[in-house]
Design a protein around this motif. Structure first.
Motif, PDB file in Angstrom:
ATOM      1  N   ASN A 134       0.827  -1.215   0.000  1.00  8.86           N
ATOM      2  CA  ASN A 134       0.000   0.000   0.000  1.00  8.86           C
ATOM      3  C   ASN A 134       0.860   1.262   0.000  1.00  8.86           C
ATOM      4  OD1 ASN A 134      -2.736  -1.260   0.313  1.00  8.86           O
ATOM      5  ND2 ASN A 134      -1.788  -2.050   2.176  1.00  8.86           N
ATOM      6  N   MET A 135       1.984   1.188   0.688  1.00  8.42           N
ATOM      7  CA  MET A 135       2.885   2.328   0.744  1.00  8.42           C
ATOM      8  C   MET A 135       3.551   2.602  -0.603  1.00  8.42           C
ATOM      9  SD  MET A 135       3.838   4.601   2.909  1.00  8.42           S
ATOM     10  CE  MET A 135       3.472   3.852   4.497  1.00  8.42           C
ATOM     11  N   ALA A 136       3.605   1.561  -1.440  1.00 12.27           N
ATOM     12  CA  ALA A 136       4.278   1.704  -2.742  1.00 12.27           C
ATOM     13  C   ALA A 136       3.637   2.785  -3.597  1.00 12.27           C
ATOM     14  CB  ALA A 136       4.263   0.364  -3.476  1.00 12.27           C
ATOM     15  N   ARG A 137       2.343   3.060  -3.398  1.00 14.70           N
ATOM     16  CA  ARG A 137       1.657   4.117  -4.163  1.00 14.70           C
ATOM     17  C   ARG A 137       2.260   5.479  -3.899  1.00 14.70           C
ATOM     18  NH1 ARG A 137      -3.725   5.032  -2.563  1.00 14.70           N
ATOM     19  NH2 ARG A 137      -3.919   6.245  -4.469  1.00 14.70           N
ATOM     20  N   ASP A 363       8.370  -5.970  18.092  1.00 17.68           N
ATOM     21  CA  ASP A 363       7.996  -6.707  16.876  1.00 17.68           C
ATOM     22  C   ASP A 363       7.900  -5.741  15.696  1.00 17.68           C
ATOM     23  OD1 ASP A 363       6.964  -8.409  14.969  1.00 17.68           O
ATOM     24  OD2 ASP A 363       5.458  -9.306  16.289  1.00 17.68           O
ATOM     25  N   PRO A 364       9.029  -5.287  15.154  1.00 21.07           N
ATOM     26  CA  PRO A 364       8.999  -4.287  14.085  1.00 21.07           C
ATOM     27  C   PRO A 364       8.286  -4.761  12.826  1.00 21.07           C
ATOM     28  CG  PRO A 364      11.208  -5.187  14.353  1.00 21.07           C
ATOM     29  CD  PRO A 364      10.415  -5.663  15.533  1.00 21.07           C
ATOM     30  N   GLU A 365       8.347  -6.066  12.545  1.00 20.98           N
ATOM     31  CA  GLU A 365       7.662  -6.570  11.352  1.00 20.98           C
ATOM     32  C   GLU A 365       6.157  -6.365  11.460  1.00 20.98           C
ATOM     33  OE1 GLU A 365       7.438 -10.581   8.568  1.00 20.98           O
ATOM     34  OE2 GLU A 365       7.945 -10.775  10.703  1.00 20.98           O
ATOM     35  N   ARG A 366       5.601  -6.647  12.633  1.00 28.64           N
ATOM     36  CA  ARG A 366       4.161  -6.461  12.834  1.00 28.64           C
ATOM     37  C   ARG A 366       3.796  -4.979  12.734  1.00 28.64           C
ATOM     38  NH1 ARG A 366       0.800  -9.336  17.698  1.00 28.64           N
ATOM     39  NH2 ARG A 366       2.799 -10.467  17.763  1.00 28.64           N
ATOM     40  N   LEU A 367       4.647  -4.137  13.266  1.00 29.98           N
ATOM     41  CA  LEU A 367       4.378  -2.704  13.192  1.00 29.98           C
ATOM     42  C   LEU A 367       4.459  -2.206  11.752  1.00 29.98           C
ATOM     43  CD1 LEU A 367       6.221  -1.362  16.358  1.00 29.98           C
ATOM     44  CD2 LEU A 367       3.786  -1.720  16.016  1.00 29.98           C
ATOM     45  N   ALA A 368       5.391  -2.752  10.963  1.00 27.05           N
ATOM     46  CA  ALA A 368       5.480  -2.370   9.555  1.00 27.05           C
ATOM     47  C   ALA A 368       4.209  -2.782   8.818  1.00 27.05           C
ATOM     48  CB  ALA A 368       6.700  -3.015   8.907  1.00 27.05           C
ATOM     49  N   ASP A 369       3.681  -3.957   9.144  1.00 25.47           N
ATOM     50  CA  ASP A 369       2.422  -4.408   8.541  1.00 25.47           C
ATOM     51  C   ASP A 369       1.271  -3.477   8.937  1.00 25.47           C
ATOM     52  OD1 ASP A 369       3.670  -6.523   7.329  1.00 25.47           O
ATOM     53  OD2 ASP A 369       2.979  -8.035   8.766  1.00 25.47           O
ATOM     54  N   PHE A 370       1.267  -3.077  10.199  1.00 24.39           N
ATOM     55  CA  PHE A 370       0.218  -2.179  10.691  1.00 24.39           C
ATOM     56  C   PHE A 370       0.283  -0.823   9.986  1.00 24.39           C
ATOM     57  CE2 PHE A 370      -0.962   1.067  14.011  1.00 24.39           C
ATOM     58  CZ  PHE A 370      -2.333   0.872  13.917  1.00 24.39           C
ATOM     59  N   ASP A 372       1.592  -0.151   7.059  1.00 22.70           N
ATOM     60  CA  ASP A 372       1.191  -0.324   5.661  1.00 22.70           C
ATOM     61  C   ASP A 372      -0.324  -0.401   5.540  1.00 22.70           C
ATOM     62  OD1 ASP A 372       1.961  -0.745   2.862  1.00 22.70           O
ATOM     63  OD2 ASP A 372       1.109  -2.751   3.133  1.00 22.70           O
ATOM     64  N   TRP A 373      -0.952  -1.083   6.481  1.00 18.52           N
ATOM     65  CA  TRP A 373      -2.421  -1.183   6.481  1.00 18.52           C
ATOM     66  C   TRP A 373      -3.070   0.187   6.648  1.00 18.52           C
ATOM     67  CZ3 TRP A 373      -5.794  -0.293  10.752  1.00 18.52           C
ATOM     68  CH2 TRP A 373      -7.124  -0.605  10.506  1.00 18.52           C
ATOM     69  N   VAL A 380      -7.274   3.523   5.779  1.00 24.35           N
ATOM     70  CA  VAL A 380      -7.587   4.953   5.714  1.00 24.35           C
ATOM     71  C   VAL A 380      -8.990   5.209   6.244  1.00 24.35           C
ATOM     72  CG1 VAL A 380      -7.987   6.907   4.161  1.00 24.35           C
ATOM     73  CG2 VAL A 380      -6.008   5.425   3.808  1.00 24.35           C
ATOM     74  N   LEU A 381      -9.932   4.363   5.865  1.00 28.13           N
ATOM     75  CA  LEU A 381     -11.321   4.550   6.280  1.00 28.13           C
ATOM     76  C   LEU A 381     -11.523   4.213   7.751  1.00 28.13           C
ATOM     77  CD1 LEU A 381     -12.949   3.040   3.090  1.00 28.13           C
ATOM     78  CD2 LEU A 381     -13.166   5.414   3.844  1.00 28.13           C
ATOM     79  N   ALA A 382     -10.814   3.179   8.246  1.00 26.32           N
ATOM     80  CA  ALA A 382     -10.956   2.799   9.652  1.00 26.32           C
ATOM     81  C   ALA A 382     -10.298   3.828  10.566  1.00 26.32           C
ATOM     82  CB  ALA A 382     -10.357   1.421   9.894  1.00 26.32           C
ATOM     83  N   ASN A 383      -9.152   4.342  10.155  1.00 22.73           N
ATOM     84  CA  ASN A 383      -8.411   5.322  10.947  1.00 22.73           C
ATOM     85  C   ASN A 383      -8.940   6.720  10.671  1.00 22.73           C
ATOM     86  OD1 ASN A 383      -6.300   6.449  12.574  1.00 22.73           O
ATOM     87  ND2 ASN A 383      -5.168   6.901  10.697  1.00 22.73           N
ATOM     88  N   SER A 384     -10.216   6.902  10.902  1.00 22.94           N
ATOM     89  CA  SER A 384     -10.849   8.193  10.597  1.00 22.94           C
ATOM     90  C   SER A 384     -11.428   8.792  11.863  1.00 22.94           C
ATOM     91  CB  SER A 384     -11.963   8.010   9.556  1.00 22.94           C
ATOM     92  OG  SER A 384     -12.981   7.160  10.064  1.00 22.94           O
ATOM     93  N   SER A 385     -11.382  10.103  11.936  1.00 23.49           N
ATOM     94  CA  SER A 385     -11.994  10.804  13.051  1.00 23.49           C
ATOM     95  C   SER A 385     -13.265  11.481  12.572  1.00 23.49           C
ATOM     96  CB  SER A 385     -11.035  11.853  13.623  1.00 23.49           C
ATOM     97  OG  SER A 385     -10.862  12.916  12.709  1.00 23.49           O
TER      98      SER A 385
END
Length: 579
Positions: A134-137, A363-370, A372-373, A380-385
């Motif tokens: 997702n970050m590749a965009r 756990d940096p790998e898990r954080l990188a996945d988070f 990217d999500w 983007v839609l879930a992390n909305s205020s």
């Protein structure tokens, strides 16, 4: 949307601290094996510390966003918020001196990014980056942010594919003079030629509406001090109505045509202080302004105790519920005839903050996945205020219908009425209490969702604009040349000044500049409050002269010269990115 801010008070680390920590370099976390199962799930539940300079909540994330994160990553978020902690600078320095700011870090680009890189407190995510699809965009923005290093320490926020010369806002600007439109209407919609002409209008509104429905006193203006920095925050906001934004002790016009020292007697900042002084003389200023915080102020807006809002994301967000709007009550922008409202252009390389992983993260790998999500459409839609305009989770707050996104009945309650009880499958509780406490947009809300071709922001959907009719909007439109949104009116009447989004980051203050700035800005803020609450014009002028002389004696001119160079360098980047 400092935009949106904007809202941090961080000091520079000492050279001794940086050199002492720099040797830490890589963390033991690098040697940890992957905790990810073959199917991409995680067995062990972990709780991560999130040091978040924009968060307005302290503690473990709860509610529906917490459940989504737990279900997807088996992870809980413990939010560490300098805004809430009281002394954000001390909290930042204390944790940094201890060698562990947090597992996930959301702070400023520029000085703070450089400090943390030099101190070895950010994890190099290079080996995980190829898997962050997702970050590749936004690779260009990522590379730009990390240039000058041989690693990848952070990801920019508020990234966008929108041209830099286009406003980053949606239907409403970041700034504007928002009044209780219904009460303004009872005054026969008087014309407001210039800023000062607002005062007699608001005075008449207050005189005819001295108390709210619960009997509490109504004020024209209610201020707060939480966000004061280089100057009084409430003073800076009024300068944006004439195209200015702050750059340290400088007010810089969006088009690069003017630069002002904030302490010049004829500056827009001093004009703003005079404006509030006159308002205080007229009995329009809430006497609790010097002691209340933003949360207290927000509650007053919800309760209809304040007539004027600097921003739509305060007055409208707090008061413009469907219930109030349908009853004909709500905040709308009242145009000032000579205004040129400052607008932030879409940032080519992201906004002022970045997201990084702490070098001691378990756990940096898990954080990188988070992370990217968070840049995926779902994230983007879930992390909305409620103030970002993002639409929330698909299937809950909105759905695709006849080829276009529409709000669900639940979405209308949660997003338009202000709150709703969550279904049990989302963990229960209320929608409002469960929104993401990260308080950061990874992708600009008005950007396009690549999965459906529509904006992430529901306010830009045709379905919303068709259905979003109410007595307040209809009355406002009838007095605004038929415009159906504030941005439409401003653009049609050439009352918007867009500062191209150059993603400029000012160079960090030297130790000398930092010391001088801290002592000068405290003087400016202290005197600014005193000036507003002066007993008469003579005292106001005396305090103004004292503030100017005291600031000069503390090194104001030295810092001003530094800030002026940065303001002009920022404009050079804006010109370049416009081309």
């Amino acid at each position: 949307m400092n935009r949106f801010k904007k809202f941090m008070i961080f000091g520079a680390l000492s050279v001794t601290l940086l050199s002492g920590l720099a040797a830490c370099g890589k963390s033991e976390a690098e040697e940890k094996k992957s905790s990810k199962n073959a199917d991409g799930t995680y067995e062990e539940t972990i709780t991560i510390d999130v040091f978040d300079g924009l968060a307005n909540y302290m503690g473990v994330q709860e509610g529906w966003f917490a459940k989504i994160v737990k279900d997807k990553f088996n992870m809980e978020l413990n939010i560490i918020a300098p805004n809430v902690a009281g002394n954000g600078e001390t909290l930042y320095q204390t944790r940094t001196a201890a060698g562990d700011l947090g597992d996930l870090i959301i702070v400023d680009k520029g000085q703070q990014y450089n400090e943390l890189v030099q101190a070895g407190l950010l994890y190099d995510m290079t080996k995980y980056y190829p898997g962050m699809k997702n970050m590749a965009r936004f690779d260009e923005a990522v590379q730009k942010m990390n240039e000058g290093t041989d690693a990848l320490y952070g990801f920019p926020t508020s990234v966008s594919s929108i041209p830099a010369t286009s406003p980053s806002e949606g239907l409403e600007p970041t700034f504007g003079a928002y009044l209780r439109w219904d009460l303004y209407g009872t005054q026969n919609y008087p014309k407001v030629d210039t800023l000062e002409d607002l005062l007699p209008v608001i005075k008449s509104m207050q005189d005819e509406n001295p108390t709210n429905e619960s009997g509490k006193k109504i004020y024209g203006f209610s201020l707060f001090s939480d966000w004061d920095g280089n100057m009084l925050n409430a003073g800076k906001q009024l300068t944006t109505y004439y195209g200015y934004d702050e750059s340290g002790f400088v007010l810089a016009k969006a088009d690069g045509s003017d630069y002002q020292s904030i302490l010049d007697s004829d500056s827009e900042y001093i004009r703003a202080l005079k404006f509030y002084f006159e308002a205080k003389q007229m009995g329009l200023v809430d006497p609790e302004s010097t002691t209340q915080n933003y949360d207290t102020l927000y509650a007053k807006f919800q309760d209809g105790q304040v007539l004027f809002s600097w921003w739509p994301w305060l007055g409208q967000a707090a008061f413009n519920t469907q219930t109030n709007l349908n009853a004909g009550k709500g905040y709308m922008m009242v145009p000032i005839e000579d205004q040129k409202i400052f607008s932030y252009g879409a940032e080519v390389y992201g906004g002022k903050q970045f997201i990084g992983i702490g070098s001691n993260a378990e756990d940096p790998e898990r954080l990188a996945d988070f992370i990217d999500w968070l840049y995926s459409p779902e994230g983007v839609l879930a992390n909305s205020s409620q103030t970002s305009g993002s639409s929330g989770p698909e299937g809950l707050t909105w759905e695709m219908k006849d080829g276009e996104p529409v709000l669900t009945d639940f979405g209308k309650k949660a997003l338009l009425d202000g709150d709703a009880n969550m279904p049990s499958e989302y963990g229960g509780g209320t929608y409002k209490d469960g929104v993401s406490a990260l308080n950061i947009n990874t992708v600009l809300p008005i950007d396009e969702n690549p999965e459906n071709g529509f904006s992430y922001s529901y306010t830009l959907w045709e379905s919303y604009q068709r259905d979003n009719t109410n007595p307040v909007l209809e009355d406002w439109s009838s007095h605004m040349d038929g415009a159906v949104t504030t941005m439409e009116y401003l653009e049609k009447n050439n009352q918007l000044l867009v500062a191209p989004g150059a993603s400029y980051v000012a160079p960090e203050d030297s130790a000398e500049i930092s010391t001088l700035r801290n002592q000068v800005k405290s003087t400016i803020v202290e005197y600014s409050w005193k000036m507003i609450f002066s007993k008469d014009n003579s005292e106001f002028e005396t305090l103004l002269n004292e503030m100017q002389k005291t600031a000069d004696g503390l090194g104001y001119q030295t810092v001003l010269e530094f800030d002026m160079e940065n303001a002009k360098a920022q404009n050079e980047q804006r010109v370049a990115v416009s081309k």
